[in-house]
Design a protein around this motif. Structure first.
Motif, PDB file in Angstrom:
ATOM      1  N   GLU A 176       0.841  -1.213   0.000  1.00  0.00           N
ATOM      2  CA  GLU A 176       0.000   0.000   0.000  1.00  0.00           C
ATOM      3  C   GLU A 176       0.872   1.258   0.000  1.00  0.00           C
ATOM      4  O   GLU A 176       0.908   2.010   0.974  1.00  0.00           O
ATOM      5  CB  GLU A 176      -0.944  -0.009   1.207  1.00  0.00           C
ATOM      6  CG  GLU A 176      -1.980  -1.118   1.134  1.00  0.00           C
ATOM      7  CD  GLU A 176      -2.852  -1.198   2.379  1.00  0.00           C
ATOM      8  OE1 GLU A 176      -4.076  -1.182   2.226  1.00  0.00           O
ATOM      9  OE2 GLU A 176      -2.313  -1.279   3.490  1.00  0.00           O
ATOM     10  N   GLU A 177       1.564   1.440  -1.108  1.00  0.00           N
ATOM     11  CA  GLU A 177       2.539   2.543  -1.175  1.00  0.00           C
ATOM     12  C   GLU A 177       1.899   3.911  -0.977  1.00  0.00           C
ATOM     13  O   GLU A 177       2.458   4.760  -0.294  1.00  0.00           O
ATOM     14  CB  GLU A 177       3.259   2.509  -2.517  1.00  0.00           C
ATOM     15  CG  GLU A 177       4.461   1.621  -2.499  1.00  0.00           C
ATOM     16  CD  GLU A 177       5.531   2.071  -3.469  1.00  0.00           C
ATOM     17  OE1 GLU A 177       5.380   3.135  -4.103  1.00  0.00           O
ATOM     18  OE2 GLU A 177       6.533   1.354  -3.582  1.00  0.00           O
ATOM     19  N   ASN A 178       0.741   4.097  -1.594  1.00  0.00           N
ATOM     20  CA  ASN A 178       0.105   5.417  -1.480  1.00  0.00           C
ATOM     21  C   ASN A 178      -0.300   5.722  -0.048  1.00  0.00           C
ATOM     22  O   ASN A 178      -0.224   6.862   0.402  1.00  0.00           O
ATOM     23  CB  ASN A 178      -1.108   5.513  -2.402  1.00  0.00           C
ATOM     24  CG  ASN A 178      -0.682   5.561  -3.844  1.00  0.00           C
ATOM     25  OD1 ASN A 178       0.388   6.089  -4.155  1.00  0.00           O
ATOM     26  ND2 ASN A 178      -1.484   4.997  -4.721  1.00  0.00           N
ATOM     27  N   LEU A 179      -0.699   4.677   0.637  1.00  0.00           N
ATOM     28  CA  LEU A 179      -1.090   4.858   2.037  1.00  0.00           C
ATOM     29  C   LEU A 179       0.147   5.173   2.889  1.00  0.00           C
ATOM     30  O   LEU A 179       0.091   5.967   3.839  1.00  0.00           O
ATOM     31  CB  LEU A 179      -1.769   3.580   2.529  1.00  0.00           C
ATOM     32  CG  LEU A 179      -2.879   3.762   3.547  1.00  0.00           C
ATOM     33  CD1 LEU A 179      -3.966   4.678   3.029  1.00  0.00           C
ATOM     34  CD2 LEU A 179      -3.481   2.419   3.927  1.00  0.00           C
ATOM     35  N   GLN A 180       1.247   4.567   2.519  1.00  0.00           N
ATOM     36  CA  GLN A 180       2.502   4.866   3.223  1.00  0.00           C
ATOM     37  C   GLN A 180       2.861   6.332   3.048  1.00  0.00           C
ATOM     38  O   GLN A 180       3.286   7.008   3.988  1.00  0.00           O
ATOM     39  CB  GLN A 180       3.627   3.991   2.686  1.00  0.00           C
ATOM     40  CG  GLN A 180       3.465   2.516   3.002  1.00  0.00           C
ATOM     41  CD  GLN A 180       4.410   1.659   2.182  1.00  0.00           C
ATOM     42  OE1 GLN A 180       5.456   2.117   1.757  1.00  0.00           O
ATOM     43  NE2 GLN A 180       4.033   0.417   1.964  1.00  0.00           N
ATOM     44  N   ILE A 181       2.658   6.813   1.820  1.00  0.00           N
ATOM     45  CA  ILE A 181       2.958   8.231   1.556  1.00  0.00           C
ATOM     46  C   ILE A 181       2.044   9.115   2.385  1.00  0.00           C
ATOM     47  O   ILE A 181       2.495  10.088   3.005  1.00  0.00           O
ATOM     48  CB  ILE A 181       2.818   8.530   0.044  1.00  0.00           C
ATOM     49  CG1 ILE A 181       3.944   7.837  -0.702  1.00  0.00           C
ATOM     50  CG2 ILE A 181       2.849  10.028  -0.228  1.00  0.00           C
ATOM     51  CD1 ILE A 181       3.826   7.871  -2.197  1.00  0.00           C
ATOM     52  N   ASP A 182       0.753   8.750   2.433  1.00  0.00           N
ATOM     53  CA  ASP A 182      -0.176   9.513   3.285  1.00  0.00           C
ATOM     54  C   ASP A 182       0.304   9.495   4.726  1.00  0.00           C
ATOM     55  O   ASP A 182       0.269  10.517   5.417  1.00  0.00           O
ATOM     56  CB  ASP A 182      -1.588   8.913   3.196  1.00  0.00           C
ATOM     57  CG  ASP A 182      -2.269   9.242   1.892  1.00  0.00           C
ATOM     58  OD1 ASP A 182      -2.172  10.406   1.469  1.00  0.00           O
ATOM     59  OD2 ASP A 182      -2.868   8.348   1.278  1.00  0.00           O
ATOM     60  N   PHE A 183       0.736   8.326   5.137  1.00  0.00           N
ATOM     61  CA  PHE A 183       1.199   8.189   6.520  1.00  0.00           C
ATOM     62  C   PHE A 183       2.379   9.126   6.777  1.00  0.00           C
ATOM     63  O   PHE A 183       2.419   9.850   7.760  1.00  0.00           O
ATOM     64  CB  PHE A 183       1.598   6.736   6.794  1.00  0.00           C
ATOM     65  CG  PHE A 183       1.929   6.485   8.232  1.00  0.00           C
ATOM     66  CD1 PHE A 183       0.959   6.062   9.123  1.00  0.00           C
ATOM     67  CD2 PHE A 183       3.209   6.703   8.719  1.00  0.00           C
ATOM     68  CE1 PHE A 183       1.250   5.853  10.465  1.00  0.00           C
ATOM     69  CE2 PHE A 183       3.513   6.504  10.052  1.00  0.00           C
ATOM     70  CZ  PHE A 183       2.543   6.075  10.936  1.00  0.00           C
ATOM     71  N   TYR A 184       3.337   9.116   5.863  1.00  0.00           N
ATOM     72  CA  TYR A 184       4.512   9.990   6.021  1.00  0.00           C
ATOM     73  C   TYR A 184       4.098  11.454   6.054  1.00  0.00           C
ATOM     74  O   TYR A 184       4.577  12.232   6.856  1.00  0.00           O
ATOM     75  CB  TYR A 184       5.501   9.769   4.876  1.00  0.00           C
ATOM     76  CG  TYR A 184       6.337   8.528   5.033  1.00  0.00           C
ATOM     77  CD1 TYR A 184       6.912   8.202   6.259  1.00  0.00           C
ATOM     78  CD2 TYR A 184       6.570   7.691   3.956  1.00  0.00           C
ATOM     79  CE1 TYR A 184       7.682   7.056   6.392  1.00  0.00           C
ATOM     80  CE2 TYR A 184       7.342   6.553   4.086  1.00  0.00           C
ATOM     81  CZ  TYR A 184       7.893   6.235   5.301  1.00  0.00           C
ATOM     82  OH  TYR A 184       8.649   5.127   5.440  1.00  0.00           O
ATOM     83  N   LYS A 185       3.194  11.803   5.122  1.00  0.00           N
ATOM     84  CA  LYS A 185       2.753  13.204   5.049  1.00  0.00           C
ATOM     85  C   LYS A 185       2.125  13.621   6.380  1.00  0.00           C
ATOM     86  O   LYS A 185       2.399  14.701   6.896  1.00  0.00           O
ATOM     87  CB  LYS A 185       1.700  13.373   3.943  1.00  0.00           C
ATOM     88  CG  LYS A 185       2.277  13.538   2.564  1.00  0.00           C
ATOM     89  CD  LYS A 185       1.139  13.802   1.590  1.00  0.00           C
ATOM     90  CE  LYS A 185       1.667  14.237   0.239  1.00  0.00           C
ATOM     91  NZ  LYS A 185       0.609  14.552  -0.690  1.00  0.00           N
ATOM     92  N   ILE A 186       1.277  12.749   6.906  1.00  0.00           N
ATOM     93  CA  ILE A 186       0.575  13.092   8.139  1.00  0.00           C
ATOM     94  C   ILE A 186       1.536  13.066   9.318  1.00  0.00           C
ATOM     95  O   ILE A 186       1.471  13.923  10.207  1.00  0.00           O
ATOM     96  CB  ILE A 186      -0.632  12.152   8.338  1.00  0.00           C
ATOM     97  CG1 ILE A 186      -1.659  12.469   7.254  1.00  0.00           C
ATOM     98  CG2 ILE A 186      -1.258  12.308   9.712  1.00  0.00           C
ATOM     99  CD1 ILE A 186      -2.624  11.373   6.978  1.00  0.00           C
ATOM    100  N   SER A 187       2.447  12.115   9.301  1.00  0.00           N
ATOM    101  CA  SER A 187       3.455  12.066  10.377  1.00  0.00           C
ATOM    102  C   SER A 187       4.185  13.392  10.463  1.00  0.00           C
ATOM    103  O   SER A 187       4.452  13.898  11.552  1.00  0.00           O
ATOM    104  CB  SER A 187       4.462  10.955  10.118  1.00  0.00           C
ATOM    105  OG  SER A 187       3.814   9.724  10.123  1.00  0.00           O
ATOM    106  N   GLY A 188       4.495  13.931   9.281  1.00  0.00           N
ATOM    107  CA  GLY A 188       5.202  15.216   9.229  1.00  0.00           C
ATOM    108  C   GLY A 188       4.447  16.322   9.950  1.00  0.00           C
ATOM    109  O   GLY A 188       5.045  17.241  10.508  1.00  0.00           O
ATOM    110  N   LEU A 189       3.134  16.215   9.949  1.00  0.00           N
ATOM    111  CA  LEU A 189       2.316  17.246  10.596  1.00  0.00           C
ATOM    112  C   LEU A 189       2.451  17.215  12.117  1.00  0.00           C
ATOM    113  O   LEU A 189       2.120  18.178  12.799  1.00  0.00           O
ATOM    114  CB  LEU A 189       0.833  17.067  10.224  1.00  0.00           C
ATOM    115  CG  LEU A 189       0.491  17.167   8.743  1.00  0.00           C
ATOM    116  CD1 LEU A 189      -0.974  16.811   8.513  1.00  0.00           C
ATOM    117  CD2 LEU A 189       0.764  18.578   8.233  1.00  0.00           C
ATOM    118  N   PHE A 190       2.921  16.086  12.643  1.00  0.00           N
ATOM    119  CA  PHE A 190       3.074  15.998  14.097  1.00  0.00           C
ATOM    120  C   PHE A 190       4.442  16.519  14.558  1.00  0.00           C
ATOM    121  O   PHE A 190       4.847  16.297  15.695  1.00  0.00           O
ATOM    122  CB  PHE A 190       2.868  14.555  14.569  1.00  0.00           C
ATOM    123  CG  PHE A 190       1.419  14.149  14.569  1.00  0.00           C
ATOM    124  CD1 PHE A 190       0.557  14.571  15.565  1.00  0.00           C
ATOM    125  CD2 PHE A 190       0.898  13.373  13.548  1.00  0.00           C
ATOM    126  CE1 PHE A 190      -0.785  14.207  15.559  1.00  0.00           C
ATOM    127  CE2 PHE A 190      -0.442  13.011  13.534  1.00  0.00           C
ATOM    128  CZ  PHE A 190      -1.288  13.422  14.537  1.00  0.00           C
TER     129      PHE A 190
END
Lengths: 487, 364
Positions: free
Chosen positions: B317-331
């Protein structure tokens, strides 16, 4: 004895050549009749479609849309390659579109000029974190930029290695954030409410809409101010005027008719809206063809059919997008050469659909039509001319017959163009001055003799180039619309 | 004469046919040229006539509205007799009445309606409503709903189930605008999908509605998913916070679209209590809804909530991983995303990140 034998052989040969001539004559005649019937049907379908569209939109309230927070947001993708001269003005114009929620994604496709530098300076862009999706394979992204200025908060610039228009659009698909994408040419002029109109099929349909396209209009010599058309005029050159007729025929008659039977195979690359998810499922733009716009739609439709998902493609006949057409013979020929190659490539890639009932209207009507009337037509026409020359050389031409056949084709060509002018007058009446209509009628009289042979030869050359393996787009220099017709 | 001149009698049949076709095409061409000219002249004439009629009507309406000294019924009859000659005149006047109605309030609106009835526009539109053609019906519905004028229900009810989206749309708007108490009662009986365009129009009408806005929870169990989705959106639009428990129930709905909308609205309404259920549903959710849950966490959750999802984001689920990274960055700096981030090998990064999460005992 020998002489008698030779005479009988010569006689056989003559008889044989006469029968070949007759067979060819009949074949050309049948082909001509089928083409004429096709055009007549498309005219009928179009007039009904335009009439219904007018009725549907007679009393609508677009203002209601603008106030809604529930409209789907749109990512406008505009690839730019060496657009230094106009890119800033074009983006400023795009930023003023009337729509509640949209982003503009400019994809700098490895420009060799100072396009990127100019954008960075003008819009005070700064590099963002380089994280984006990889829905489709593309060339390497060098940077993603956003503006520091709040007024440009919906502008995003992607800098990437050069890979062509299809690759740039795929990069845009990977980097944009919304579920609807609107792919445009950065140098075209959009009407302010173009997004509102183009999205309508997506909103008001009970089926899933995978794409929607609009009519492309000719902007040459129109008066433009602040990136908007304020007065519609005819181009100065004959080639420009002839293309207006051609666009009338293609959009107001051809695509409207195909839209009525839900058989559209092409949404112009200059302005089209797509459901991003379907584009991704279909694999994005194909960068191995020069007709990437047509190929994408055909592939999307094919995927939907193969998955048995009910869907449709919308078409909006309002004049929403204005573009510059080539007014020099050389550039026009290059463009048509590329269009011909794009058509053939697409049809070859999807030959499985041809005459295949599994694909419904697409398999039984649209693809055969494109094969016979878009791909084969110029080749058959060219062969016909060669055949005629041979007959002249052999002294086999009956000029009375030739004259009559020429007359019937010529009168039909004019009739078809005049019908297209009538459709324009019936629908949107963009050319307000009566003299423009008279000039178009005059152009229709000359076009079959002067303009048509040029585009026919360009298409034939396109086929030859394809056989020889030519894949390039060819340089498409434009005069630019910035100062066109300015008073 | 032509036959004699060209010696047509001796021509082969095919040539005669072609000659006739040429003449036929030529005549058609001339006919179309004539039609183009006719359309241009007709459009100009109609435009001039429209302007003239509009000016006359504006003068008349202003006198009717603001001059109390005139005999109103006589003026109405007089205007009708002298100015309304064709259906085009009726159409022009209907448009003008709609414009006046939109721009006036209070007593003047009642007077505009008096003009509407007095000039016979009501009867004209009622005739349209009874016609077979959909566009006549739609135009009549549009005018009635804009003016809020009621017509017998039996004429409108069948249109709500019409296959033509335009008729259905105007039928909906009619019920909305003419209802005195329960503007959305028609939803109970509505069949078929409510298109986005219809949803936008309903929302827009409701915003200018003067009576109490209905409780949208009433339709959260409707059999048509699009109506449920619309009601979830409206709960947010009209801040019906009392319906939050029903929205949380929607997270268990069978329709992906309904769950998707519920996630988005619960996030927008900032309901952290819903997160627990979202996180619990995460492993079974569709890709789009998984993504929405991640973004909901970014708005109303904590970094720890995010971490609990790590084991459920799979390698492919590469796209979900990217979403995860993007959101992680927000923290912020709490996580080593930037250190791990290398978009060329995102899956490899993900493996490293999962290992890091497990080793650090954060969540998984």
């Amino acid at each position: 004895m020998k002489v008698a034998y030779l005479l009988s052989k010569l006689n056989d040969l003559q008889l044989y050549s006469i029968s070949v001539i007759e067979v060819f004559s009949v074949l050309f005649l049948i082909y001509g009749l089928i083409i004429i019937s096709g055009y007549i049907f498309s005219a009928f379908f179009s007039i009904f479609e335009i009439r219904d569209y007018k009725r549907r939109n007679n009393f609508q309230d677009d203002a209601a849309l603008l106030q809604s927070a529930n409209l789907p947001a749109i990512s406008v993708l505009a690839p730019a390659y060496n657009e230094e001269a106009n890119v800033v003005e074009n983006i400023r114009s795009l930023l003023t579109l009337n729509y509640p929620s949209f982003e503009i994604v400019i994809i700098n496709d490895g420009s060799k000029d100072k396009s990127l530098q100019k954008l960075i300076e003008t819009f005070e862009l700064e590099k963002q974190e380089l994280i984006h999706y990889h829905h489709v394979q593309t060339k390497k992204v060098r940077g993603i930029y956003k503006s520091r200025i709040k007024a440009y908060k919906n502008l995003r610039v992607i800098d990437k290695e050069n890979g062509g228009k299809a690759d740039a659009l795929n990069t845009g698909i990977n980097c944009c954030i919304y579920d609807l994408i609107c792919c445009i040419d950065v140098d075209c002029i959009l009407e302010r409410n173009s997004l509102l109109k183009l999205i309508r099929p997506f909103l008001n349909n009970t089926k899933r809409v995978i794409a929607s396209g609009g009519i492309i209009r000719v902007a040459n010599n129109c008066i433009i101010e602040d990136g908007r058309i304020i007065e519609v005029r005819l181009p100065r050159t004959f080639l420009g005027k002839a293309q207006i007729l051609e666009y009338f025929r293609a959009f107001l008659m051809g695509r409207m008719a195909w839209s009525r039977v839900d058989g559209l195979l092409l949404i112009s690359g200059a302005f089209g809206m797509f459901d991003k998810q379907t584009v991704i499922e279909a694999g994005g733009y194909n960068h191995h063809t020069v007709g990437e716009d047509m190929e994408l739609l055909v592939r999307m439709r094919r995927v939907m059919r193969e998955q048995n998902i009910p869907y449709t493609v919308g078409f909006v006949p309002d004049p929403l997008c204005w573009t510059e057409v080539p007014e020099s013979r050389e550039i026009l020929t290059r463009q048509r050469n590329r269009w011909a190659r794009g058509t053939v490539e697409t049809l070859m890639l999807h030959k499985k659909m041809l005459f295949n009932p599994r694909y419904g209207v697409l398999g039984l009507l649209s693809t055969p039509y494109w094969m016979f009337f878009e791909w084969f037509a110029p080749i058959i026409e060219f062969t016909g001319i060669l055949f005629f020359i041979i007959l002249v050389l052999l002294g086999k031409v009956n000029f009375q017959v030739f004259g009559i056949f020429f007359l019937v084709i010529y009168t039909f060509s004019i009739l078809f163009s005049i019908t297209a002018i009538f459709f324009e007058e019936y629908s949107f009446q963009q050319y307000k001055k009566p003299k423009f209509m008279f000039m178009l009628i005059l152009t229709a009289l000359l076009e079959p003799i002067i303009y048509h042979p040029i585009v026919m030869w360009a298409a034939v050359k396109g086929n030859i180039d394809l056989i020889q393996g030519k894949k390039s787009w060819g340089e498409m220099s434009r005069a630019g619309l910035g100062n066109t017709g300015k008073t | 004469m032509l036959i004699a001149l060209l010696e047509l009698d001796e021509w082969p049949f095919i040539l005669k046919v072609n000659l006739l076709l040429s003449i036929f095409f030529l005549i058609l061409t001339l006919l179309f040229v004539g039609l183009v000219l006719y359309l241009r002249i007709q459009k100009n004439f109609k435009e001039a006539h429209r302007k003239k009629q509009e000016t006359k009507f504006i003068d008349f309406a202003n006198t009717f509205l603001f001059d109390d000294s005139i005999n109103k019924s006589k003026e109405l009859a007089n205007f009708k007799f002298t100015n309304i000659k064709s259906s085009y005149d009726y159409k022009i006047l209907i448009k003008q009445v709609l414009i006046f109605d939109e721009n006036l309030k209070g007593e003047s609106t009642a007077l505009i309606k008096e003009i509407f009835y007095g000039l016979g526009l009501y009867r004209f539109l009622l005739k349209d409503l009874n016609r077979k053609e959909w566009f006549n019906k739609a135009r009549a519905l549009f005018a009635f709903s804009k003016l809020g004028i009621a017509v017998p229900d039996q004429l409108i009810m069948p249109l709500l189930q019409s296959k033509r989206v335009e008729l259905k749309q105007h039928g909906i708007l009619y019920f909305l605008n003419t209802s005195k108490t329960d503007p959305l009662v028609f939803l109970d009986n509505l069949e078929g999908r409510l298109t986005l365009w219809q949803q936008v129009l309903i929302e827009n009408s409701l915003k200018s509605f003067e009576v109490e806005i209905p409780d949208f929870a009433r339709w959260l169990n409707h059999k048509e998913d699009s109506i449920v989705v619309f009601c979830i959106k409206m709960i947010l639009s009209f801040n019906q916070f009392q319906n939050i428990p029903f929205l949380i129930d929607c997270l268990d709905h069978t329709s992906e679209n309904v769950r998707h909308q519920a996630i988005q609205v619960l996030q927008a309404m900032e309901v952290p209590e819903a997160l627990q259920l979202m996180v619990a549903h995460f492993p079974e959710e569709t890709a789009a809804n998984k993504r929405s849950i991640l973004y909901a966490i970014s708005k109303i959750g904590t970094y720890k909530d995010l971490q609990t999802l790590v084991p459920f984001i799979h390698k492919e689920e590469e796209n979900l991983q990217i979403d995860f990274y993007k959101i992680s960055g927000l923290f912020g700096d709490e996580i080593p995303v930037k250190k791990l981030l290398n978009i060329e090998t995102i899956t490899k990064d993900w493996e490293d990140f999962q290992e890091y999460s497990i080793n650090s005992s954060i969540g998984a």
